[in-house]
Design an enzyme around this catalytic site. Structure first.
Site, mmCIF file in Angstrom:
data_model
loop_
_atom_site.group_PDB
_atom_site.id
_atom_site.type_symbol
_atom_site.label_atom_id
_atom_site.label_comp_id
_atom_site.label_asym_id
_atom_site.label_seq_id
_atom_site.Cartn_x
_atom_site.Cartn_y
_atom_site.Cartn_z
ATOM 1 N N ARG A 1 0.821 -1.227 0.000
ATOM 2 C CA ARG A 1 0.000 0.000 0.000
ATOM 3 C C ARG A 1 0.845 1.262 0.000
ATOM 4 O O ARG A 1 0.378 2.333 -0.412
ATOM 5 C CB ARG A 1 -0.984 -0.047 1.172
ATOM 6 C CG ARG A 1 -2.066 -1.107 0.990
ATOM 7 C CD ARG A 1 -3.071 -1.087 2.122
ATOM 8 N NE ARG A 1 -2.515 -1.521 3.379
ATOM 9 C CZ ARG A 1 -2.492 -2.795 3.816
ATOM 10 N NH1 ARG A 1 -3.049 -3.743 3.095
ATOM 11 N NH2 ARG A 1 -1.949 -3.105 4.961
ATOM 12 N N GLU B 1 5.106 -10.713 14.937
ATOM 13 C CA GLU B 1 4.581 -11.284 16.179
ATOM 14 C C GLU B 1 5.089 -12.726 16.340
ATOM 15 O O GLU B 1 5.529 -13.131 17.412
ATOM 16 C CB GLU B 1 3.062 -11.235 16.138
ATOM 17 C CG GLU B 1 2.427 -11.406 17.489
ATOM 18 C CD GLU B 1 0.924 -11.252 17.412
ATOM 19 O OE1 GLU B 1 0.420 -10.787 16.374
ATOM 20 O OE2 GLU B 1 0.266 -11.624 18.395
HETATM 21 P P1 AMP Z 1 3.975 -2.132 11.872
HETATM 22 O O1 AMP Z 1 5.206 -2.764 11.295
HETATM 23 O O2 AMP Z 1 3.479 -2.802 13.121
HETATM 24 O O3 AMP Z 1 4.141 -0.626 12.072
HETATM 25 O O4 AMP Z 1 2.798 -2.364 10.819
HETATM 26 C C1 AMP Z 1 2.735 -1.565 9.670
HETATM 27 C C2 AMP Z 1 2.369 -2.339 8.443
HETATM 28 O O5 AMP Z 1 1.345 -3.312 8.680
HETATM 29 C C3 AMP Z 1 1.848 -1.387 7.390
HETATM 30 O O6 AMP Z 1 2.442 -1.723 6.140
HETATM 31 C C4 AMP Z 1 0.342 -1.586 7.397
HETATM 32 O O7 AMP Z 1 -0.142 -1.630 6.075
HETATM 33 C C5 AMP Z 1 0.091 -2.903 8.133
HETATM 34 N N1 AMP Z 1 -0.836 -2.764 9.274
HETATM 35 C C6 AMP Z 1 -0.526 -2.923 10.599
HETATM 36 N N2 AMP Z 1 -1.601 -2.752 11.394
HETATM 37 C C7 AMP Z 1 -2.635 -2.458 10.576
HETATM 38 C C8 AMP Z 1 -4.029 -2.140 10.788
HETATM 39 N N3 AMP Z 1 -4.576 -2.100 12.023
HETATM 40 N N4 AMP Z 1 -4.791 -1.880 9.704
HETATM 41 C C9 AMP Z 1 -4.260 -1.917 8.464
HETATM 42 N N5 AMP Z 1 -2.964 -2.205 8.183
HETATM 43 C C10 AMP Z 1 -2.147 -2.474 9.220
#
Ligand code: AMP
Length: 177
Positions: A60, A97
């Site tokens: 995205r 995770e």
């Molecule tokens: P993080 O690495 O935990 O910051 O997660 C970010 C990535 O995971 C991004 O590329 C987001 O597209 C996806 N992502 C994580 N949590 C969500 C959420 N609640 N809704 C949509 N996409 C998410």
């Protein structure tokens, strides 16, 4: 007229697994004003800073990053899941995770004379963005600006980026996870 972009994001509970509130940007980008305004705000915040490239994180981050790059008049660099790029790559592992994932970029696109704006749709724990930042900085490029459509501040990712000296710009915040 300014529009409230938050109204265009759809929230889908329990996707992709129970307990997750998935913030779906497809409803934002299918709306012409929502998409244009998001891209314009992300770009206008970063004009005049000497940005030479926008790096977008698969998948995205490509949608917004490519449009922001055109608006800024700079090139676009894709940061991809492992095994997708055809040329010589550099990679960075990051913790999920359960387990580990890897992102990659082409080794020969940017270097110490460049200043990169990192773009993704959403920052949550920051694992993905910090890995992308490490990758970009390993090339010698400056990366001190990042832009996200959505921040989930309670998960701490934006704060981790700031601790790395990055100015974090975001359009929408959602409380909680
Ligand atoms: P993080 O690495 O935990 O910051 O997660 C970010 C990535 O995971 C991004 O590329 C987001 O597209 C996806 N992502 C994580 N949590 C969500 C959420 N609640 N809704 C949509 N996409 C998410």
């Amino acid at each position: 007229m300014s529009i409230d972009l938050k109204n265009y994001v759809r929230t889908i509970p329990d996707y992709p697994k129970p307990g997750i509130l998935f913030r779906d940007i497809t409803t934002l980008i299918e709306h012409p004003d929502g998409f244009r305004e998001s891209v314009e705000r992300m770009a206008s915040e970063h004009r005049g800073l000497g940005i030479t490239h926008v790096a977008g994180i698969e998948a995205r981050g490509f949608i917004f990053g490519a449009a922001v790059a055109i608006s800024l008049g700079v090139g676009f660099v894709p940061i991809r899941k492992s095994g997708k790029l055809p040329g010589e790559t550099i990679g960075q592992n990051y913790a999920l995770e359960y387990g580990v994932d890897t992102i990659e970029m082409h080794a020969d696109v940017i270097g110490s004379v460049h200043r990169v704006l990192l773009v993704d749709d959403l920052i949550a724990t920051g694992g993905t963005a910090i890995a992308a930042l490490s990758l970009l900085r390993r090339t010698g490029a400056a990366c001190d600006h990042a832009s996200f459509v959505i921040d989930l501040p309670d998960l701490g990712g934006a704060e981790k980026m700031r601790a790395q000296g990055v100015n974090v710009h975001r359009l929408i915040e959602f409380e909680g996870h």
